[in-house]
Design an enzyme around this catalytic site. Structure first.
Site, mmCIF file in Angstrom:
data_model
loop_
_atom_site.group_PDB
_atom_site.id
_atom_site.type_symbol
_atom_site.label_atom_id
_atom_site.label_comp_id
_atom_site.label_asym_id
_atom_site.label_seq_id
_atom_site.Cartn_x
_atom_site.Cartn_y
_atom_site.Cartn_z
ATOM 1 N N THR A 18 44.270 77.500 36.466
ATOM 2 C CA THR A 18 42.982 76.828 36.316
ATOM 3 C C THR A 18 43.097 75.397 36.863
ATOM 4 O O THR A 18 44.084 74.713 36.608
ATOM 5 C CB THR A 18 42.599 76.761 34.821
ATOM 6 O OG1 THR A 18 42.673 78.062 34.297
ATOM 7 C CG2 THR A 18 41.207 76.212 34.629
ATOM 8 N N ARG A 22 40.558 71.265 30.650
ATOM 9 C CA ARG A 22 39.278 70.938 30.023
ATOM 10 C C ARG A 22 39.316 71.441 28.591
ATOM 11 O O ARG A 22 39.517 72.635 28.361
ATOM 12 C CB ARG A 22 38.135 71.606 30.795
ATOM 13 C CG ARG A 22 36.790 70.994 30.530
ATOM 14 C CD ARG A 22 35.708 71.662 31.341
ATOM 15 N NE ARG A 22 35.706 71.294 32.752
ATOM 16 C CZ ARG A 22 34.732 71.615 33.594
ATOM 17 N NH1 ARG A 22 33.687 72.313 33.162
ATOM 18 N NH2 ARG A 22 34.796 71.273 34.861
ATOM 19 N N SER A 113 33.017 67.492 33.844
ATOM 20 C CA SER A 113 31.849 67.802 34.674
ATOM 21 C C SER A 113 30.552 67.801 33.872
ATOM 22 O O SER A 113 30.186 66.802 33.288
ATOM 23 C CB SER A 113 32.067 69.130 35.395
ATOM 24 O OG SER A 113 31.033 69.350 36.307
ATOM 25 N N HIS A 114 29.910 68.967 33.798
ATOM 26 C CA HIS A 114 28.596 69.039 33.166
ATOM 27 C C HIS A 114 28.692 69.388 31.680
ATOM 28 O O HIS A 114 27.671 69.537 31.021
ATOM 29 C CB HIS A 114 27.773 70.109 33.888
ATOM 30 C CG HIS A 114 28.548 71.380 34.038
ATOM 31 N ND1 HIS A 114 29.522 71.525 35.008
ATOM 32 C CD2 HIS A 114 28.546 72.517 33.327
ATOM 33 C CE1 HIS A 114 30.075 72.718 34.888
ATOM 34 N NE2 HIS A 114 29.505 73.341 33.876
ATOM 35 N N LYS A 126 41.305 66.278 35.955
ATOM 36 C CA LYS A 126 41.573 67.045 37.172
ATOM 37 C C LYS A 126 42.514 66.209 38.027
ATOM 38 O O LYS A 126 42.394 64.989 38.068
ATOM 39 C CB LYS A 126 40.290 67.259 37.988
ATOM 40 C CG LYS A 126 39.327 68.254 37.391
ATOM 41 C CD LYS A 126 38.273 68.667 38.423
ATOM 42 C CE LYS A 126 37.389 67.533 38.896
ATOM 43 N NZ LYS A 126 36.367 67.927 39.858
ATOM 44 N N ASP A 277 24.953 65.645 38.064
ATOM 45 C CA ASP A 277 25.595 65.992 36.786
ATOM 46 C C ASP A 277 26.557 64.898 36.307
ATOM 47 O O ASP A 277 26.603 63.805 36.868
ATOM 48 C CB ASP A 277 26.328 67.328 36.905
ATOM 49 C CG ASP A 277 27.597 67.218 37.739
ATOM 50 O OD1 ASP A 277 27.607 66.402 38.663
ATOM 51 O OD2 ASP A 277 28.572 67.931 37.448
ATOM 52 N N ASP A 279 29.754 64.122 36.484
ATOM 53 C CA ASP A 279 30.681 63.428 37.379
ATOM 54 C C ASP A 279 30.133 63.267 38.793
ATOM 55 O O ASP A 279 30.870 62.865 39.700
ATOM 56 C CB ASP A 279 32.028 64.152 37.408
ATOM 57 C CG ASP A 279 31.907 65.586 37.892
ATOM 58 O OD1 ASP A 279 30.865 66.212 37.616
ATOM 59 O OD2 ASP A 279 32.840 66.092 38.544
ATOM 60 N N ASP A 281 28.946 65.437 41.117
ATOM 61 C CA ASP A 281 29.183 66.333 42.249
ATOM 62 C C ASP A 281 28.094 67.395 42.418
ATOM 63 O O ASP A 281 28.039 68.051 43.453
ATOM 64 C CB ASP A 281 30.591 66.954 42.214
ATOM 65 C CG ASP A 281 30.889 67.717 40.950
ATOM 66 O OD1 ASP A 281 30.010 67.771 40.065
ATOM 67 O OD2 ASP A 281 32.004 68.271 40.846
ATOM 68 N N ARG A 282 27.245 67.571 41.411
ATOM 69 C CA ARG A 282 26.178 68.577 41.558
ATOM 70 C C ARG A 282 24.843 67.917 41.910
ATOM 71 O O ARG A 282 24.658 66.732 41.674
ATOM 72 C CB ARG A 282 26.004 69.353 40.250
ATOM 73 C CG ARG A 282 27.209 70.181 39.894
ATOM 74 C CD ARG A 282 26.928 71.041 38.681
ATOM 75 N NE ARG A 282 28.051 71.943 38.445
ATOM 76 C CZ ARG A 282 28.026 72.984 37.651
ATOM 77 N NH1 ARG A 282 26.917 73.283 36.980
ATOM 78 N NH2 ARG A 282 29.076 73.753 37.481
ATOM 79 N N THR A 344 34.507 81.681 43.668
ATOM 80 C CA THR A 344 33.870 80.543 43.005
ATOM 81 C C THR A 344 34.884 79.419 42.781
ATOM 82 O O THR A 344 36.009 79.670 42.382
ATOM 83 C CB THR A 344 33.295 81.013 41.657
ATOM 84 O OG1 THR A 344 32.272 81.955 41.936
ATOM 85 C CG2 THR A 344 32.724 79.857 40.869
ATOM 86 N N GLU A 363 27.672 76.087 46.712
ATOM 87 C CA GLU A 363 27.715 77.092 45.650
ATOM 88 C C GLU A 363 26.350 77.182 44.986
ATOM 89 O O GLU A 363 25.599 76.199 44.958
ATOM 90 C CB GLU A 363 28.702 76.680 44.570
ATOM 91 C CG GLU A 363 30.119 76.542 45.019
ATOM 92 C CD GLU A 363 31.043 76.388 43.823
ATOM 93 O OE1 GLU A 363 31.659 77.387 43.447
ATOM 94 O OE2 GLU A 363 31.121 75.297 43.267
ATOM 95 N N SER A 365 25.782 77.109 41.986
ATOM 96 C CA SER A 365 25.739 76.277 40.786
ATOM 97 C C SER A 365 25.389 74.824 41.116
ATOM 98 O O SER A 365 25.929 73.902 40.524
ATOM 99 C CB SER A 365 27.086 76.353 40.085
ATOM 100 O OG SER A 365 28.129 76.052 41.008
ATOM 101 N N LYS A 376 32.358 68.641 46.114
ATOM 102 C CA LYS A 376 30.912 68.695 46.307
ATOM 103 C C LYS A 376 30.347 67.315 45.987
ATOM 104 O O LYS A 376 30.994 66.514 45.319
ATOM 105 C CB LYS A 376 30.284 69.792 45.461
ATOM 106 C CG LYS A 376 30.591 69.743 44.005
ATOM 107 C CD LYS A 376 30.254 71.082 43.356
ATOM 108 C CE LYS A 376 30.745 71.086 41.925
ATOM 109 N NZ LYS A 376 31.052 72.411 41.428
HETATM 110 C C1 G1P Z 1 31.035 76.837 37.338
HETATM 111 C C2 G1P Z 1 30.261 77.254 38.558
HETATM 112 C C3 G1P Z 1 31.108 77.104 39.793
HETATM 113 C C4 G1P Z 1 31.653 75.684 39.887
HETATM 114 C C5 G1P Z 1 32.357 75.312 38.600
HETATM 115 C C6 G1P Z 1 32.800 73.853 38.586
HETATM 116 O O1 G1P Z 1 32.148 77.674 37.181
HETATM 117 O O2 G1P Z 1 29.801 78.589 38.447
HETATM 118 O O3 G1P Z 1 30.329 77.414 40.913
HETATM 119 O O4 G1P Z 1 32.545 75.563 40.943
HETATM 120 O O5 G1P Z 1 31.477 75.512 37.487
HETATM 121 O O6 G1P Z 1 31.719 72.984 38.729
HETATM 122 P P1 G1P Z 1 32.160 78.933 36.195
HETATM 123 O O7 G1P Z 1 31.832 78.433 34.811
HETATM 124 O O8 G1P Z 1 31.113 79.875 36.683
HETATM 125 O O9 G1P Z 1 33.548 79.473 36.335
HETATM 126 ZN ZN ZN Z 2 30.508 68.193 38.114
#
Ligand code: G1P
Ligand code: ZN
Length: 543
Positions: A18, A22, A113-114, A126, A277, A279, A281-282, A344, A363, A365, A376
């Site tokens: 991974t 997290r 992240s989110h 990370k 989001d 951090d 990146d989205r 992904t 992606e 997402s 991203k």
């Molecule tokens: C999710 C999103 C994936 C993205 C990741 C990190 O992962 O689906 O596209 O790269 O967050 O931002 P998932 O929870 O689906 O493994």
């Molecule tokens: Zn993020």
């Protein structure tokens, strides 16, 4: 320098390989927990002694404490210079840029992240390598292995270093350089987009809102949109980073950024809205009454890239994650450039970017970017759209509809089912993988399954193989269902079902995706066996 013995095993309950760690904040608050994980990176990530490293986070709860721990461990491991964003802030794309710009040996990005923040929320770390991209799987596996046997970490005794002001501090022989987190990134954006055109657009009656969701992009948006492009301050919503993101969930999607959707569906919407989001990146892009589906956004950026300064050399190739809609495949065909389908996760794009095979990827997402960084990039996508609107003189809605008329539409949406028992989630996925080969030829109300498989990726650059990356089911009308388990949750299992239908009849182009995909949704639930196995009937989210 002190050698401390280790009492925690940070990675053990995480899937090997991974990217990053997290966990809930209170897990990170255990004494020595983070330090132990950091030491595993210092022991395996390459040569850091005498080098420069970058560090910063999304401002969430525990960010500053974690940075002080990193400063002690980095100094204990002989790092020469640690470059830290003021107040501990750095967006993920800005950190990626700084690693490359400073030729650093790597960077630590403190973010979940989110995921929600605050004392009861999540925290994460990370590690990105000297390329600016996330650690490859070979490295994260090595780090995982190290966590199983590590019995010490190195650190220096230090009073907390002041991170509120830019400047340099000597931390037991290591220089801590506190920098403005925004400037270098903003300067990079100036080279990629036509700021004069966007400034003229803003000055000419155009209206917009950017929602930073009380996360890291607030200061970035203030500098770029307000100071450099002349946007009025009230275009920036929730622009102050807060440790708990104001109690919200900093994810730019129609549910968590529902306020923006309501605004755009209201009586007097602005011309444009966007959000990013935790951090940074989205991205989510909205026009009046319209949320641009990320797969459409990616395809539209590809189709229009040659109009943008950052793509002066053209599009070399594109990539999308497997579950992302195949709208961009249509564009790649027309441009005559390769289109890669990857598992992904952003890291799979990085090899392709480093090798020059692609310079645009994304992606479903809500993530999009190019080869200007190795992550991203939320604000980059927002600026791309603003630049496009300024050049074409069309609204968001006109650009989207124009694209659908030319290329057809891949109506897309995703359903997430939360399964509290992670083991049960694993069993459901295993059942799907086992049944996939036998699905071919099954009929549902005139729709026939033409192919079904378990997706495996063969990396064309390093030859590595990533197996079991989700189940794909294809239908004879061009529709597709994809199943996979989320890899980013911190408890239970989340089954993601991705639905995609190809639409070309002009009368149906603008119908809501959820409506267009309703028959597929029923088929997907039936094939998954989720009700029989778990008793769960309804998704927790439909995006
Ligand atoms: C999710 C999103 C994936 C993205 C990741 C990190 O992962 O689906 O596209 O790269 O967050 O931002 P998932 O929870 O689906 O493994
Ligand atoms: Zn993020």
């Amino acid at each position: 320098m002190k050698t401390r013995s280790v009492i925690t095993r940070p990675y053990l309950d995480q899937k090997p390989g991974t990217a990053g760690l997290r966990k809930q904040v209170r897990v990170f608050q255990q004494p020595g927990y983070l330090e132990n994980f950091l030491q595993c990176i210092f022991d395996n990530g390459g040569k850091f002694a005498g080098e420069t490293l970058i560090a910063g986070g999304d401002g969430r709860y525990h960010n500053l404490e974690a940075l002080q721990a990193l400063i002690r461990v980095a100094a204990g491991n002989g790092v020469r210079r640690l470059v830290v964003g003021r107040n501990g802030l750095l967006s993920t794309p800005a950190a990626s840029h700084l690693i490359r710009q400073r030729a650093a040996a790597g960077g630590f990005l403190l973010t979940a992240s989110h995921n929600p923040g605050g004392p009861d929320g999540d925290f994460g770390v990370k590690f990105n390598t000297a390329t600016g991209g996330q650690a490859p799987e070979s490295l994260t596996r090595a780090i995982y292995k190290a966590t199983q046997s590590i019995d010490r970490y190195l650190e220096v005794d230090l009073a907390p270093v002041d991170l509120d002001l830019t400047g340099e501090t000597d931390a037991a022989g290591m220089i801590v350089e506190v920098i403005d987190p925004v400037l270098d990134y903003a300067d990079l954006m100036v080279t990629l987009f036509d700021f004069d055109r966007i400034r003229a657009l803003f000055a000419g009656g155009f209206t917009a809102r950017f929602d930073a969701m009380h996360a890291v992009t607030g200061p970035y948006a203030r500098e770029i949109l307000c100071h450099r492009l002349g946007a009025p301050p009230d275009w920036l919503l929730n622009g102050t980073p807060l440790p708990d993101f104001g109690g919200g969930h900093p994810d730019p999607n129609p549910v968590d950024a529902g306020n923006l959707v309501a605004l755009m569906n209201g009586a007097v919407p602005p011309d444009f809205a966007a959000a990013s989001d935790g951090d940074g990146d989205r991205n989510m892009i909205l026009g009046p009454g319209l949320v641009v589906s990320p797969g459409d956004s990616l395809a539209i950026l590809a189709a229009n890239a040659q109009r943008i300064r950052g793509f002066r050399g053209g599009v070399s190739g594109v990539a999308r994650s497997m579950p992302t809609s195949r709208a961009i495949d249509e564009v790649a065909r027309k441009l005559g450039v390769p289109c890669f389908e990857t598992p992904t996760g952003w890291r799979y794009f990085c090899n392709l970017l480093d090798d020059g095979r692609i310079n645009l990827c994304g992606e479903e997402s809500f993530g999009t970017s190019s080869d200007h960084v190795r992550e991203k990039d939320g604000l980059w996508a927002v600026l791309f759209w603003l630049n496009l609107i300024a050049i074409r003189g069309l609204s968001v809605n006109e650009i989207v509809q124009d694209h659908w008329r030319e290329f057809g539409r891949n109506a897309f949406n995703r359903e997430d089912f939360f399964i509290p028992d992670a083991e049960l989630g694993g069993r459901l996925m295993a059942n799907l993988e086992a049944s996939a080969p036998g699905l071919c030829g099954r009929m549902f109300d005139g729709l026939e399954i033409t192919e079904a498989d378990v997706f495996a990726y063969h990396d064309p650059v390093d030859g590595s193989i990533s197996a079991q990356q989700g189940v794909r089911v294809f239908f004879d009308d061009g529709s597709r269902i994809v199943y996979r388990l989320s890899g980013t949750g911190t408890s239970g299992a989340t089954l993601r079902i991705y639905l995609e239908r190809r639409v070309t009849e002009p009368g149906s182009l603008c119908r809501p995706a959820v409506e267009l995909n309703a028959p597929l949704s029923a088929i997907a639930r039936e094939l998954s066996g989720i009700r029989e196995l778990t008793g769960i009937e309804q998704p927790v989210a439909i995006v």
